[in-house]
Design an enzyme around this catalytic site. Structure first.
Site, mmCIF file in Angstrom:
data_model
loop_
_atom_site.group_PDB
_atom_site.id
_atom_site.type_symbol
_atom_site.label_atom_id
_atom_site.label_comp_id
_atom_site.label_asym_id
_atom_site.label_seq_id
_atom_site.Cartn_x
_atom_site.Cartn_y
_atom_site.Cartn_z
ATOM 1 N N CYS E 45 -29.454 -6.452 -8.616
ATOM 2 C CA CYS E 45 -28.747 -5.017 -8.519
ATOM 3 C C CYS E 45 -28.686 -4.844 -7.258
ATOM 4 O O CYS E 45 -29.726 -4.824 -6.407
ATOM 5 C CB CYS E 45 -29.476 -3.923 -9.383
ATOM 6 S SG CYS E 45 -29.073 -2.223 -8.970
ATOM 7 N N ASP E 52 -30.676 -8.632 -12.869
ATOM 8 C CA ASP E 52 -29.903 -8.387 -14.057
ATOM 9 C C ASP E 52 -29.569 -9.778 -14.629
ATOM 10 O O ASP E 52 -29.477 -10.972 -13.777
ATOM 11 C CB ASP E 52 -28.218 -7.768 -13.406
ATOM 12 C CG ASP E 52 -28.722 -6.538 -12.619
ATOM 13 O OD1 ASP E 52 -29.458 -5.873 -13.705
ATOM 14 O OD2 ASP E 52 -27.948 -5.902 -12.110
ATOM 15 N N VAL E 67 -11.573 -27.230 -12.316
ATOM 16 C CA VAL E 67 -13.048 -27.125 -11.671
ATOM 17 C C VAL E 67 -13.728 -28.204 -11.858
ATOM 18 O O VAL E 67 -14.087 -28.410 -13.150
ATOM 19 C CB VAL E 67 -13.485 -25.877 -11.795
ATOM 20 C CG1 VAL E 67 -13.731 -25.523 -13.277
ATOM 21 C CG2 VAL E 67 -14.889 -25.511 -10.943
ATOM 22 N N GLU E 68 -14.616 -28.564 -10.990
ATOM 23 C CA GLU E 68 -15.675 -29.614 -11.249
ATOM 24 C C GLU E 68 -16.891 -29.293 -11.944
ATOM 25 O O GLU E 68 -17.271 -28.100 -11.173
ATOM 26 C CB GLU E 68 -15.560 -30.621 -9.933
ATOM 27 C CG GLU E 68 -16.401 -31.936 -10.114
ATOM 28 C CD GLU E 68 -17.984 -31.888 -10.168
ATOM 29 O OE1 GLU E 68 -18.443 -30.925 -9.494
ATOM 30 O OE2 GLU E 68 -18.533 -31.932 -11.105
ATOM 31 N N SER E 69 -17.147 -29.621 -12.981
ATOM 32 C CA SER E 69 -18.289 -28.672 -13.760
ATOM 33 C C SER E 69 -19.597 -28.661 -12.823
ATOM 34 O O SER E 69 -20.282 -27.666 -12.848
ATOM 35 C CB SER E 69 -18.547 -29.332 -15.212
ATOM 36 O OG SER E 69 -18.828 -30.723 -14.928
ATOM 37 N N HIS E 86 -22.316 -5.427 -11.707
ATOM 38 C CA HIS E 86 -21.697 -6.254 -12.920
ATOM 39 C C HIS E 86 -20.141 -6.581 -12.557
ATOM 40 O O HIS E 86 -19.950 -7.633 -12.587
ATOM 41 C CB HIS E 86 -22.059 -5.704 -14.170
ATOM 42 C CG HIS E 86 -23.286 -5.676 -14.366
ATOM 43 N ND1 HIS E 86 -24.285 -6.113 -13.858
ATOM 44 C CD2 HIS E 86 -24.150 -4.463 -15.212
ATOM 45 C CE1 HIS E 86 -25.749 -5.552 -14.249
ATOM 46 N NE2 HIS E 86 -25.125 -4.694 -15.305
ATOM 47 N N GLU E 87 -19.312 -5.339 -12.479
ATOM 48 C CA GLU E 87 -18.172 -5.678 -12.475
ATOM 49 C C GLU E 87 -17.492 -6.471 -11.388
ATOM 50 O O GLU E 87 -16.705 -7.621 -11.506
ATOM 51 C CB GLU E 87 -17.298 -4.319 -12.465
ATOM 52 C CG GLU E 87 -17.760 -2.920 -13.211
ATOM 53 C CD GLU E 87 -18.886 -2.363 -12.900
ATOM 54 O OE1 GLU E 87 -20.116 -2.948 -12.581
ATOM 55 O OE2 GLU E 87 -18.732 -0.948 -12.451
#
Ligand SMILES: [Ca+2]
Ligand SMILES: [Ca+2]
Ligand SMILES: [Ca+2]
Ligand SMILES: [Ca+2]
Ligand SMILES: [Ca+2]
Ligand SMILES: [Ca+2]
Ligand SMILES: [Ca+2]
Ligand SMILES: [Ca+2]
Ligand SMILES: [Ca+2]
Ligand SMILES: [Ca+2]
Ligand SMILES: [Ca+2]
Ligand SMILES: [Ca+2]
Ligand SMILES: [Ca+2]
Ligand SMILES: [Ca+2]
Ligand SMILES: [Ca+2]
Ligand SMILES: [Ca+2]
Lengths: 155, 155, 155, 155, 155, 155, 155, 155, 155, 155
Positions: E45, E52, E67-69, E86-87
């Site tokens: 936070c 969080d 995207v390469e995992s 969070h957003e």
């Protein structure tokens, strides 16, 4: 030990749609959904008078009138010693509430526990002229459990 | 819309053990368990006055007296604006009920929802001389959730 | 948006058992269980520094001292960037809390999420001389999940 | 034991929409959903003053303003000793948040626990002119539980 | 005991979008969905630096790049000691992946655990010109949990 | 896309108990439980060579030696193309681990998925002389699921 | 489409305990539990010939003989058109398996689905002289569900 | 003990699309859905050869041909020792079945268990010219879990 | 539509213990448990005549007599319009069955749904002289849910 | 003990569509859904005669005729000793009910338990001319589990 319930209320012992009461909707302009769930509905089988049990879900969009919740409770309890098939109980609840408050739209779903390995879930709905499209859409997309809710979520 | 609750009852606004009432156990000879579950207990944090929430389980074996259920409901609601740590709420409930009905045995379990990723579940119990062995056995075998029940089973 | 958390608290960035604080048990006479659940514990793998995640359950019977909950929260968060095997994290938590408050009995359970299809759940416990029997009984009857609780019950 | 909650914050003891605060949306161009879930909402029945409990779900699409989360927490807690019917609590939350931040769209769902075997789940929503179509679509496809989430998923 | 994790990989200790790597999509012609679930996402936070935790769901339709995992795993772990609301975490993940691989469409959902009884679930999405209609449809029909999955299904 | 797994490790393609490695227990004095769960065990039916699948639970109390977790992973994967009946797989795992680390006590539980409507769950255990009583107690109180754990709890 | 089942096997059409086959226990010295679960058992009600359905759990400790699993499958299927009360089906399965392999101990649990709101779960067990104590302990501590397992765990 | 599986069938040890067999659809006129669920799919990671596990859901609308179920079982088992990324396994299954029976429409969903806290669920689909609209609609409304089913429902 | 229930049976409309019938136990020598679950029990609150609902679990060890299941069904249905507190319903069922068949041991558990946030689960048991020890052991180890079963397991 | 089932009814021992009976729909004007769930359907594999088990869901919109529920029960039980592939059982049930009552629309879903790790869920549907659009819409949006319901909700 003194009961958990309210003070004394006389519960009708026979099917009594007349106990239903309505009151004026404070926000008639706004279309809002209200859902009533009767977690413990019971009626009798008309042929064998064996008790039947169900969860009843009532989703409706009020117009000018709204059903008064305590009267709805008494009305649903009044099926206790009433003999009717599952489909007819659900249709009666739908028709009685339409007569009471002439809602924009209402749907009633009964999830009855199985008897002899067979369970029956009736679905009835009503829409006023203006809500025809909504009624047809919801009818077309219906599925058992879709317009009801897993009550174990509540606790 | 008219409420689903009972008729008007004045709910104490402060912690009020004096509302607790007992009545005579009709079957004093028989040792029987009674379990009360308060599915929605709430109190305040004494430091920050932030609301806390829990499920409270009360399992007890009555002797001569039994707690009257409606008075227990009012008593548990009276914690609503009361500031206390989780452990002290649980200990208070245990002590107040022991004082009220001097049961053979009683255990109180609080399952509080987490704050900042930490949850606290206090367990308090009391046994009369004659039920010492039962108290010790249950204390030794205690585990979180062991003497409580998954309430989602009810629906 | 202003955070949901408390006001600013400086969270230790390295493993810091020194942040643990205790206070005097108000009811030393009464033996009572207290359960702390850390729903979101995280540490690092000492070999690969890949993050590990677990639910930590702490069940203890206080003697004269009790661990102060906020300090316990800071202490558990201090593992965040600390490298240790699952078993050693659990053993450390047990040992640090024994050193802090010399409880009658304490058990610590770690339920770590699987890596490569293998999950590891360590269990450590300590009992004072007087609680030897309780410690052995619980040790003998241990099973994964037995002294922890299904947290999905809370909501 | 020192509480798990934040430092001292004075929680309003009466219904206080004035505690709500907004801040400027950093991404006004992007339409994004934000969901707030109040896992532990409580208010009082206006007739019997018996406590009611619910999970409140708020899904909204911000325009220029966003509600500041801590102020939302205080605002929701301010219903604690406030008497209102389920439908009116949900409608108030919706109206107060519309007044605060004039969002593109917002919906508020209340899942209240049953009283006397009857549970009530109100749903209220608001959409600005530009989001009329979205509001009507979601309204037409509403079902209890559809725009809320099974919170037991979180643990 | 030797860890369950892979060989030594240096995990970035600060938010590092630069670790993201893409590779050419072998089936650019075929539109296919790929879902990544980060079962254990954690950040700090920004106000209180309290940790969080969330489950992050990424559903995307690749165009020329994917995207390469493993690089995605390192990138998501790089939020570990990063302070953000969070957003903003969810919006960052969405923007960084759009910049990396310019997908036809991508949506990112964060299911954060509650703090003080309030949980926040942000949803962000991006669609290229050609996938405008798909983006708007999915945005209009969004609901918390709808585009994520109950992970307890996996075991 | 680059795999999520570790760097290259050569997984034995035939049943290979020799890959098992042990290390010295750092806390030989302390009796502690360690639980390994192999969430995805697979072997072949010796008669039909049809693949079988199970969750394997290993609960053990180490003496001087502890099994090194990565070697345990390789060992369990080495059953992949090995033909054996459910009971014999479970007994082999128990015997091999006893030979490796001579634990105070170990139990191995296999929860195999059903074939033709019949599921088989073998349970094998071993206790050293000193842990005879513990072995017998646990054997007497055994029940399917009792010493394993509901893995859906983990997410 | 070609069936998922094995090659052709003639399933007995009447109750046929003679199809049961045993083989020599390879580890007679070691006492090990074996659990068979018949996820889909069906028989007929002797009075009304209405089909009954149950999950049958068989937990046993083999002595010299073990029941051959495929023969057990055929034997359990042979109840398909056989009329018997729930208790007698469970007692028959117990007696037939005792006659076949003279185990140290065996218990058989039937979890029949309800008929007319009433469900019946019989439990029968047998122990040889040497396993008297184990039989009595398990009998005393019996509870519905205690020696069976939640099969939804398997997937 | 004699196995629960069928009589001896030689399971291919390498990826073998050639074992797939089709038969003529008896009801070519009627469009009907068929769903195959492979509850226990396993393949190898191409980089680390570590085993991967998944539930594979195949929903298809047959045209003139239907895949023969036993051959599908053998084909899916033939991935056991085959190295491929999750997305490529799912795409291969889709392509092989399209080549075999040229269905109106088919979708293949892989729900792989997480590795290092990251899970990947690929979704591939194919529609013939006539079923273009259906393919696009379903593609647009895709969500993880939406076209698969919670297998714990089965027991 | 013709009902799912049996042919016409006259269900007693008042509490009627006289409908209970017993028959001779075919295996008096063998001590076996029988569990009856009444999934849908309903009675009336004596104070407010509001309907109450519960699951009733009856576990008993028959001596010479066994209760005839259909008569038990009629007897339990006869509480439908009967006013009694939860504890007294459970105690009546226990006493009536003891009077009917004088079993070795019987326990009756009522899991009533909550009223006003409070749920009550009474437990009553009886043991003959010879089964004193078993009665006391089970009484001492009682916990809500321990001797009942999660009925959602059945489907 | 006297059975829980109804009085004696002769259950057909072979597949008997002729037992199906219909009656006149009392509300032909109103389009209403009726759902029948056969919680315990069983038939035989045509190749191996091994028993197969499923839950069958029947959702239909009646026109002038409705299927009489007890006759539907007998009809579904008549598959008990009948050999047919899963898809053909489901298609037969659909066709027989269309022939019986010529409904506006009907869909039949079979959720068969897996054999050898593969489960098959067939879906068949029929719509009269007037309900073409509804049939196509529901067909396009089909998913396993979507038009069926989680039966564990019932208890
Ligand atoms: Ca639903
Ligand atoms: Ca829950
Ligand atoms: Ca419990
Ligand atoms: Ca537990
Ligand atoms: Ca939902
Ligand atoms: Ca979902
Ligand atoms: Ca367990
Ligand atoms: Ca769960
Ligand atoms: Ca969970
Ligand atoms: Ca169990
Ligand atoms: Ca599961
Ligand atoms: Ca689904
Ligand atoms: Ca239980
Ligand atoms: Ca289930
Ligand atoms: Ca469904
Ligand atoms: Ca349930």
């Amino acid at each position: 030990s003194f009961s958990l319930g309210e003070s004394h209320t006389d519960y009708p012992t026979t099917y009594s749609p007349e106990v239903l009461e309505a009151f004026d909707n404070k926000n008639p302009g706004k279309t809002a959904w209200t859902t009533f769930v009767c977690t413990e509905f019971t009626s009798l089988c008309p042929k064998t008078s064996q008790p039947d049990f169900a969860k009843i879900f009532i989703n409706y969009i009020a117009d000018k009138k709204m059903v008064e919740s305590k009267s709805l409770k008494l009305y649903l309890f009044s099926f206790r010693n009433h003999g009717d098939f599952h489909e007819d109980c659900v249709q009666k609840i739908c028709d009685d509430l339409v007569k009471l408050m002439n809602p924009h739209y209402i749907e009633v779903i009964g999830e009855f526990t199985p008897r002899g390995g067979i369970a029956i879930f009736p679905f009835a709905s009503y829409g006023s002229k203006k809500f025809e499209k909504l009624k047809d859409e919801r009818f077309m997309n219906y599925a058992p459990g879709k317009y009801s809710m897993e009550l174990s979520k509540l606790y």
